[in-house]
Design an enzyme around this catalytic site. Structure first.
Site, PDB file in Angstrom:
ATOM      1  N   ASN A   5     -21.014 -25.950  18.808  1.00 33.11           N
ATOM      2  CA  ASN A   5     -21.548 -27.177  18.629  1.00 33.11           C
ATOM      3  C   ASN A   5     -21.550 -28.427  17.984  1.00 33.11           C
ATOM      4  O   ASN A   5     -21.218 -28.646  17.326  1.00 33.11           O
ATOM      5  CB  ASN A   5     -23.076 -26.946  17.632  1.00 33.11           C
ATOM      6  N   LYS A   7     -22.363 -31.844  18.523  1.00 32.80           N
ATOM      7  CA  LYS A   7     -23.651 -32.739  18.219  1.00 32.80           C
ATOM      8  C   LYS A   7     -22.950 -33.500  19.312  1.00 32.80           C
ATOM      9  O   LYS A   7     -23.043 -33.754  20.377  1.00 32.80           O
ATOM     10  CB  LYS A   7     -24.173 -32.623  17.117  1.00 32.80           C
ATOM     11  N   HIS A  89     -33.077 -26.552  18.494  1.00 37.12           N
ATOM     12  CA  HIS A  89     -32.116 -26.741  17.246  1.00 37.12           C
ATOM     13  C   HIS A  89     -32.337 -28.082  16.153  1.00 37.12           C
ATOM     14  O   HIS A  89     -33.801 -28.477  17.324  1.00 37.12           O
ATOM     15  CB  HIS A  89     -30.744 -27.767  17.746  1.00 37.12           C
ATOM     16  N   GLU A  91     -31.835 -30.629  14.693  1.00 35.98           N
ATOM     17  CA  GLU A  91     -32.069 -31.615  14.642  1.00 35.98           C
ATOM     18  C   GLU A  91     -33.366 -31.866  15.412  1.00 35.98           C
ATOM     19  O   GLU A  91     -33.797 -33.184  15.981  1.00 35.98           O
ATOM     20  CB  GLU A  91     -30.776 -32.556  15.253  1.00 35.98           C
ATOM     21  N   GLU A 160     -29.937 -20.866  11.201  1.00 36.98           N
ATOM     22  CA  GLU A 160     -29.904 -22.203  10.795  1.00 36.98           C
ATOM     23  C   GLU A 160     -30.378 -22.279  10.171  1.00 36.98           C
ATOM     24  O   GLU A 160     -31.369 -23.302  10.231  1.00 36.98           O
ATOM     25  CB  GLU A 160     -29.417 -23.063  11.470  1.00 36.98           C
ATOM     26  N   GLY A 166     -24.587 -29.128   7.824  1.00 40.07           N
ATOM     27  CA  GLY A 166     -23.929 -30.334   7.528  1.00 40.07           C
ATOM     28  C   GLY A 166     -23.816 -31.068   5.896  1.00 40.07           C
ATOM     29  O   GLY A 166     -23.671 -31.995   5.877  1.00 40.07           O
ATOM     30  N   SER A 204     -23.052 -25.133   7.583  1.00 39.32           N
ATOM     31  CA  SER A 204     -21.457 -25.093   6.643  1.00 39.32           C
ATOM     32  C   SER A 204     -20.995 -23.487   6.838  1.00 39.32           C
ATOM     33  O   SER A 204     -20.001 -23.651   5.879  1.00 39.32           O
ATOM     34  CB  SER A 204     -21.889 -25.399   5.510  1.00 39.32           C
TER      35      SER A 204
HETATM   36  P1  13P Z   1     -22.563 -27.782  10.347  1.00 42.06           P
HETATM   37  O1  13P Z   1     -21.633 -26.319  10.788  1.00 42.06           O
HETATM   38  O2  13P Z   1     -22.211 -28.524  10.613  1.00 42.06           O
HETATM   39  O3  13P Z   1     -23.715 -27.302   8.933  1.00 42.06           O
HETATM   40  O4  13P Z   1     -23.199 -27.614  11.560  1.00 42.06           O
HETATM   41  C1  13P Z   1     -24.136 -26.439  11.498  1.00 42.06           C
HETATM   42  C2  13P Z   1     -25.034 -26.307  13.066  1.00 42.06           C
HETATM   43  O5  13P Z   1     -25.908 -26.956  12.718  1.00 42.06           O
HETATM   44  C3  13P Z   1     -24.538 -26.064  14.350  1.00 42.06           C
HETATM   45  O6  13P Z   1     -26.085 -26.405  15.452  1.00 42.06           O
END
Ligand code: 13P
Length: 241
Positions: A5, A7, A89, A91, A160, A166, A204
């Site tokens: 992803n 982002k 997601h 976010e 997640e 992150g 992560s």
């Molecule tokens: P990270 O791997 O940066 O923690 O992000 C995970 C994520 O949100 C994947 O959709």
């Protein structure tokens, strides 16, 4: 399935380098996909054409067409040969106010166009500390199961935990497996195909912790954020499967 992803990261030059690095590392022993920002969908399609590396989007509208400025429909994504669409997601749930019902509607719209939704679920740190992590994930998944009906088995689920995204803090393999087993059980109650469904872990995941997470019985892959932006890291996770 290991899905990157990206982002809101990328540029023509960075994407070309990343995709060629991934392509050069084939073959992989798992399904591999990259979920790229909308403007880069067509260049990803061209770069990955003829390979077994799949590609997808990070969101789409719940509507098929209409006066929804700024939105992109699953029908449009399907025209590009897109395979996956991430929906729900954390976010987007947190920053764009996406509700369980909207996420479920989006997953349904994606499936209706023959694409595979990667439906994200996961609790916040506060919910985990209050002991409501399992109830939160169950509620998020219920909405999607209800909306998809007999097509439930065709989605991919990504667990997640928000506190692991992150942050560099990964759920332990045991914590992740515990939630994945509950997700599997909830899917089993809804579809006969649950055992064959892919339930991904995200948060992560890196080359050095991927193997222990992926070794868990109900962890069938990863949804990768930061480590999906460097070919060596992403390939390292794909190899850990
Ligand atoms: P990270 O791997 O940066 O923690 O992000 C995970 C994520 O949100 C994947 O959709």
């Amino acid at each position: 399935l290991v899905a990157g992803n990206w982002k809101m990261h990328g540029s023509h030059s960075a994407n070309a380098e990343l995709l060629s690095g991934i392509l050069a590392a084939r073959p992989f022993a798992c399904d591999v996909a990259v979920c790229v920002p909308f403007p880069y969908l067509s260049e990803a399609a061209v770069a990955l054409a003829g390979s077994d590396v799949r590609w997808g989007a990070q969101d789409c509208s719940a509507h098929d067409k209409g006066a929804y400025t700024g939105e992109v429909s699953a029908a449009m994504l399907a025209e590009f040969g897109c395979r996956y669409v991430i929906v729900g997601h954390s976010e987007r749930r947190a920053m764009h106010g996406e509700t369980d019902q909207l996420v479920a509607d989006k997953a349904k719209a994606v499936l209706a166009r023959g694409l595979t939704p990667i439906v994200c679920v996961g609790e916040t740190l506060g919910q985990r500390e209050q002991g409501t992590a399992q109830a939160t994930v169950k509620r998020q998944l219920s909405a999607v199961i209800h909306a998809l009906g007999h097509c439930v088995g065709e989605m991919v689920v990504a667990y997640e935990p928000v506190w692991a995204i992150g942050t560099g803090v990964t759920a332990t393999p045991e914590q992740a497996q515990e939630m994945h087993a509950l997700i599997r059980a909830q899917l089993q109650a809804a579809t006969a195909h649950a055992d064959a469904m892919q339930i991904l872990y995200g948060g992560s995941m890196k080359p050095d912790n991927a193997a222990s997470l992926l070794a868990q019985q109900d962890i069938d892959g990863g949804l990768i954020g930061g480590a999906a932006l460097k070919a060596a890291d992403f390939v390292g996770i794909c190899r850990a499967t």
